[in-house]
Design an enzyme around this catalytic site. Structure first.
Site, PDB file in Angstrom:
ATOM      1  N   GLU A  33       0.986  -1.441   0.072  1.00 49.16           N
ATOM      2  CA  GLU A  33       0.281  -0.128  -0.263  1.00 49.16           C
ATOM      3  C   GLU A  33       1.070   1.497   0.282  1.00 49.16           C
ATOM      4  O   GLU A  33       0.302   2.332   1.025  1.00 49.16           O
ATOM      5  CB  GLU A  33      -0.832   0.010   1.223  1.00 49.16           C
ATOM      6  N   GLU A  63      -6.450  -7.790  -0.435  1.00 46.79           N
ATOM      7  CA  GLU A  63      -7.328  -7.368   0.294  1.00 46.79           C
ATOM      8  C   GLU A  63      -8.926  -7.665   0.412  1.00 46.79           C
ATOM      9  O   GLU A  63      -9.147  -6.270  -0.235  1.00 46.79           O
ATOM     10  CB  GLU A  63      -6.440  -6.641   1.037  1.00 46.79           C
TER      11      GLU A  63
END
Ligand SMILES: *[C@@H]1O[C@H](CO)[C@@H](O)[C@H](O)[C@H]1NC(C)=O
Ligand SMILES: *[C@@H]1O[C@H](CO)[C@@H](O)[C@H](O)[C@H]1NC(C)=O
Ligand SMILES: *[C@@H]1O[C@H](CO)[C@@H](O)[C@H](O)[C@H]1NC(C)=O
Ligand SMILES: *[C@@H]1O[C@H](CO)[C@@H](O)[C@H](O)[C@H]1NC(C)=O
Ligand SMILES: *[C@@H]1O[C@H](CO)[C@@H](O)[C@H](O)[C@H]1NC(C)=O
Ligand SMILES: *[C@@H]1O[C@H](CO)[C@@H](O)[C@H](O)[C@H]1NC(C)=O
Ligand SMILES: *[C@@H]1O[C@H](CO)[C@@H](O)[C@H](O)[C@H]1NC(C)=O
Ligand SMILES: *[C@@H]1O[C@H](CO)[C@@H](O)[C@H](O)[C@H]1NC(C)=O
Ligand SMILES: *[C@@H]1O[C@H](CO)[C@@H](O)[C@H](O)[C@H]1NC(C)=O
Length: 889
Positions: free
Chosen positions: A186, A255
């Protein structure tokens, strides 16, 4: 005889050669195209289950992985936790909960693949995002940017892991389970904070990773500018609109936040399974090809591994497998059905090279059709079209939609997707849950006792001395406990001093108060205050050895009124961390303790700035230094019998011994009577505990699955302690004399701690006769047997199962007809087959699991022709081994 001997020997040799080579699969290469990952030359649609190995114990891993496989997962996904593997620079740990090689081998031996996210930044609500705290001390370091010292350390660790996996033959091309890796994590969320250096860092990270020769593809998640050589992937509650940054890359969802984490003092988040299934189905409907549940099993933040600010010890995450390793139903079962439906569509999904056929069915309804042939959507799909799957979505949150396609009418519930694996029959709808609902309990165990010397009664009191012989205590000193603990002028940064070896750091200084100050306070009636410009996470202020007050916050300003005496006063501030920050840019600069000035205000002659005073420092607790929690350090630890009128005291260590409850039920300690601290069982840190209570409001009475989910949507636990139960893995227990050690800060009653057994007690299922037949009765159009088997005429089924080692001991409700109510509260309706209870009891009682056909034939006759019927069953589960010791209490 001989033949048998030789064949066994051969089998044994075969087993050893396989085990030693570490080969779990025929070696295969992994590549990818714009549609999907390509495993051994075949495009695949993959379902992945997120499980973080150190959040469970090695004994739990095989069961968790087997349950993931049974639930329909093809892949396991985990981060690698750098600070667990390298707690001191150059000293590696690959044992116990950090035995990564063993974890990967368990995955391989179950025939599953692995997505290994090396990072090495993990975030993950894990202490410091997985970075070792010593990394901060490397001169000139800046994390996660184009910084030479950081890059050297990062490369060293990533290479260490890749080399270890390769040496152990764990990559797919070596016959191992690893098909996919991840570098960084991320980074796109914080990249803007690093300017041009961030862009250069990402390029470097990609080249560095590829240069390690791992031989399988690398992913970066949330990285829209990922280089061409790395697949950029999506994280979020929904990813069906996601498009990778190049046509050459497939759409991966690394995710899927199927639940959420909780902080101390928070309510508990839940994501309804109907919405979760909707999100997953939409992803595959719109071209997705790899999907991972974050988390499939969340587990526990043992010891001091929880992230911050202020994250709790449980990492249950509302995952399909609960914190203890039990199935969370209906989540696990409904998603299992979804995965089976997606698997039936896999041949069609991979057959379409470009876009699927798109049909707008209504203002908020749409279909995507996957087939290698062009399909006329206005008529029935011809029999000679063998490969065709369709997804029909109704994204309207409020209304059911009736749509027409393939010459038929389909009714789509609000916010749902229907899956037609053959473009004819609905095999699954995301909003129609046919799997069982489970009600789990935490029951006081009546067999385990606290007894310092062995099994016995809960509390043995010695009337004469008012002490408990079952509990011992140890008083933690306030302030310094080492002679000549070091002093320094000014306020040192907390982590610079503790290196995170403990949550606790004492800051102690002295201040002189004059007679004039005292009379000034008496005249004005105002107490002086200690003001702190900024602190985290907890600070306790002691004046002359007595607690003046405690504060909780994250980089907030506070003022604490203090009562001072004339002459010299000792001010002791205890700074406590509760999980280091795990998310955001510039983590190395976040630190802990105090920022800005600390002042004493309200004195006669103005404020006193203590920021440059001489302070004494004390790292950690005396009890930590003496290893009071360690079984091997008990001899000379200085414990004394607990005084019964002393149980509410603060800053106290307690210890007792207890026997493990019989059987295999998962086990927890109930700390509902305790304040704040940490606990250990047989030397294993079971985590921090805290009594903070969630706000009273904000929990809806019912949770509506329809509409976009966010982590505030379906909260529970309002007005209750965020966490009362603390998981103690069975692996850490012996039959008797288990050492429990607790450090309590604020005052709690250890005598009221209880042992709890966690198990599924009540299971319910509610399946209408119109539900789709069991997915196992449909065949994959592409399967070896060829042609389709129509499941028409096969009845849907109720499936019930208890936890492993438990059986259905009683059917407490059964009705085939039109019963009402919900699990725990069913009642018969106007239509009811009289044989319901006997039929269901016969099929289920005494078994661990059972299936019952939902059809009139099962119940001998139709109890009410023309009425749509449902079979509702409620059953009780109990341990299959009778607890013989009950009754001895
Ligand atoms: C994988 O690819 C490499 C390089 O192209 C090749 O040498 C190797 O034989 C392949 N392995 C398998 C199992 O296909
Ligand atoms: C199926 O059969 C029809 C007519 O018999 C023919 O026109 C069509 O091309 C066939 N389709 C396929 C995919 O074979
Ligand atoms: C505690 O355990 C010891 C050893 O098993 C036993 O002898 C003793 O009786 C127990 N105490 C009580 C009160 O049961
Ligand atoms: C921590 O210590 C390092 C070196 O000892 C120093 O450079 C740095 O400024 C300190 N950090 C803080 C926040 O005091
Ligand atoms: C407090 O008073 C004592 C005795 O008068 C003196 O030695 C000490 O330096 C004073 N401390 C401060 C912080 O002013
Ligand atoms: C606790 O009990 C002891 C022994 O009876 C007694 O001396 C002491 O005063 C008691 N303390 C409190 C706080 O009641
Ligand atoms: C507990 O589990 C072990 C290992 O799986 C098994 O051998 C044993 O029979 C179980 N005991 C009970 C009481 O279920
Ligand atoms: C349930 O239905 C299946 C398929 O229709 C059938 O084979 C099976 O015998 C039925 N089971 C019972 C117990 O009736
Ligand atoms: C149980 O169900 C009945 C009706 O089916 C309802 O009136 C009652 O409120 C329910 N009780 C609970 C505790 O949910």
């Amino acid at each position: 005889m001989d033949d048998q001997f030789y064949s066994s020997l051969f089998m044994l040799m075969f087993f050893f050669s396989v085990a030693m080579a570490g080969t779990f699969f025929e070696p295969f290469n992994v590549s990818y195209d714009h549609r999907a990952l390509v495993l051994g030359g075949r495009r695949r649609m993959l379902v992945s289950a997120g499980i973080h190995y150190p959040r469970a114990t090695p004994q739990m891993w095989p069961d968790l992985i087997a349950k993931s496989k049974e639930g329909g997962a093809d892949v396991i996904q985990t981060y690698v936790f750098w600070n667990g593997h390298e707690p001191n620079r150059g000293q590696y740990v690959f044992e116990g909960r950090y035995d990564l090689v063993k974890f990967v081998k368990v995955i391989g031996s179950n025939g599953l693949y692995l997505h290994l996210r090396i990072g090495p930044y993990a975030c993950a609500e894990w202490n410091f995002g997985g970075f070792p705290v010593w990394l901060r001390d490397i001169p000139g370091i800046e994390f996660r940017t184009n910084n030479e010292p950081f890059k050297v350390e990062m490369q060293r660790f990533v290479k260490k892991i890749v080399d270890l996996m390769q040496k152990e033959m764990l990559f797919s091309w070596q016959g191992g389970p690893i098909i996919l890796l991840q570098i960084e994590n991320e980074y796109g969320n914080v990249e803007g904070s690093y300017g041009q250096s961030g862009k250069e860092y990402i390029k470097w990270a990609a080249d560095m990773a590829l240069g390690l020769g791992a031989g399988v593809p690398w992913v970066m998640c949330r990285q829209t500018d990922a280089p061409e050589t790395i697949i950029d992937a999506c994280n979020g509650f929904y990813c069906d609109g996601f498009k990778p940054n190049s046509y050459k890359k497939p759409a991966l969802w690394t995710e899927d936040w199927n639940g959420w984490y909780a902080n101390w003092g928070d309510r508990l988040p839940h994501r309804p399974v109907e919405d979760n299934a909707f999100a997953v189905a939409r992803f595959f409907q719109r071209g997705g090809s790899f999907h991972n549940y974050y988390m499939y099993f969340g587990g526990t933040n043992f010891g001091r591994t929880a992230g911050g600010p202020l994250q709790i010890t449980s990492y249950d995450y509302d995952a399909p497998i609960d914190e203890y390793g039990l199935l969370a139903q209906p989540k696990w079962g409904h998603l299992k059905d979804l995965h089976a439906a997606i698997k039936l569509c896999e041949p069609a999904l991979v057959a379409v090279d470009n876009s699927p056929q798109y049909v707008k069915l209504g203002p908020m309804q749409e279909a995507h059709i996957y087939s290698s042939f062009h399909i006329d959507v206005n008529s029935r799909v011809p029999e000679n079209v063998s490969i065709c799957s369709a997804f029909l979505a109704n994204i309207d949150e409020h209304k059911t939609a009736t749509v027409r396609i393939f010459g038929e009418v389909f009714v789509l519930p609000p916010w749902s997707v229907s899956i037609l694996h053959d473009c004819k029959n609905v095999v699954f709808n995301t909003a129609k849950v046919g799997s069982q609902v489970s009600i789990k309990t935490m029951e006081v165990d009546s067999i385990g006792f606290f007894n310092t010397t062995g099994p016995g009664h809960l509390l043995l009191q010695d009337e004469k001395f008012h002490v408990s012989k079952d509990w011992m205590s140890f008083k933690e000193p306030i302030g310094t406990w080492v002679e000549n603990s070091f002093t320094a002028r000014g306020i040192l940064e907390h982590l610079n001093v503790t290196k995170d070896t403990s949550d606790y750091l004492w800051y102690i200084t002295r201040i002189n108060v004059t007679e004039e100050d005292i009379s000034y306070w008496e005249e004005t009636g105002l107490l002086p205050s200690l003001t702190i410009d900024s602190f985290r996470d907890v600070v306790r202020v002691f004046v002359n050895g007595r607690l003046a007050g405690s504060r909780v916050g994250h980089w907030v300003k506070e003022a604490q009124p203090v009562y001072l005496v004339q002459g010299s006063n000792e001010l002791a501030l205890l700074s406590e961390t509760v999980g280091l920050k795990n998310y955001g840019a510039f983590l190395e600069k976040d630190g802990a303790g105090f920022k800005g000035q600390i002042k004493l205000i309200g004195l006669k002659n103005g404020d006193v700035d203590l920021s440059n005073s001489l302070w004494a420092y004390q790292v950690g607790l005396k009890g930590e230094s003496a290893k009071l929690y360690a079984p091997e350090e008990q001899e000379n630890a200085g414990w004394s019998f607990l005084k019964l009128n002393d149980t509410a005291s603060t800053f106290t260590w307690y210890k007792t011994y207890f026997d493990a409850p019989e059987g295999n039920d998962t086990f927890a300690l109930d700390f509902g009577s305790m304040g704040k601290g940490q606990a250990w069982v047989n030397g294993h840190g079971i985590g921090r505990y805290w009594s903070l209570v969630a706000p009273k409001s904000g929990c809806p009475r019912t949770c509506n699955y329809r509409g976009a989910y966010n982590s505030d949507k379906c909260l529970t636990n309002c007005g209750k302690r965020t966490q009362s139960w603390y998981h103690v893995p069975r692996e850490w227990l012996q039959a008797s004399n288990n050492l429990l050690v607790i450090f309590e800060e604020t005052g709690g009653d250890p005598l009221k701690i209880s042992l709890k057994l966690h198990s599924t007690r009540t299971v319910c299922a509610q399946v209408p006769e119109t539900h789709y037949p069991p997915l196992s009765t449909w065949s994959n159009p592409d399967s070896a047997t060829g042609g389709r088997i129509s499941a028409k005429g096969i009845a849907p089924q109720v499936h019930l199962r208890c936890d492993d080692g438990q059986v259905i001991s009683a059917i407490t409700f059964a009705s085939y007809g039109n019963p009402r109510g919900s699990c725990g509260n069913f009642s018969k309706g106007t239509c009811d087959a009289p044989s319901s209870l006997s039929v269901v009891s016969k099929a289920c009682q005494g078994r661990n699991r059972c299936d019952i056909n939902v059809s009139s034939a099962t119940f001998s006759h139709d109890p009410c022709q023309g009425t749509s019927k449902t079979l509702v069953v409620q059953a009780e589960c109990t341990s299959s081994v009778s607890k013989l010791l009950i009754g001895q209490v």
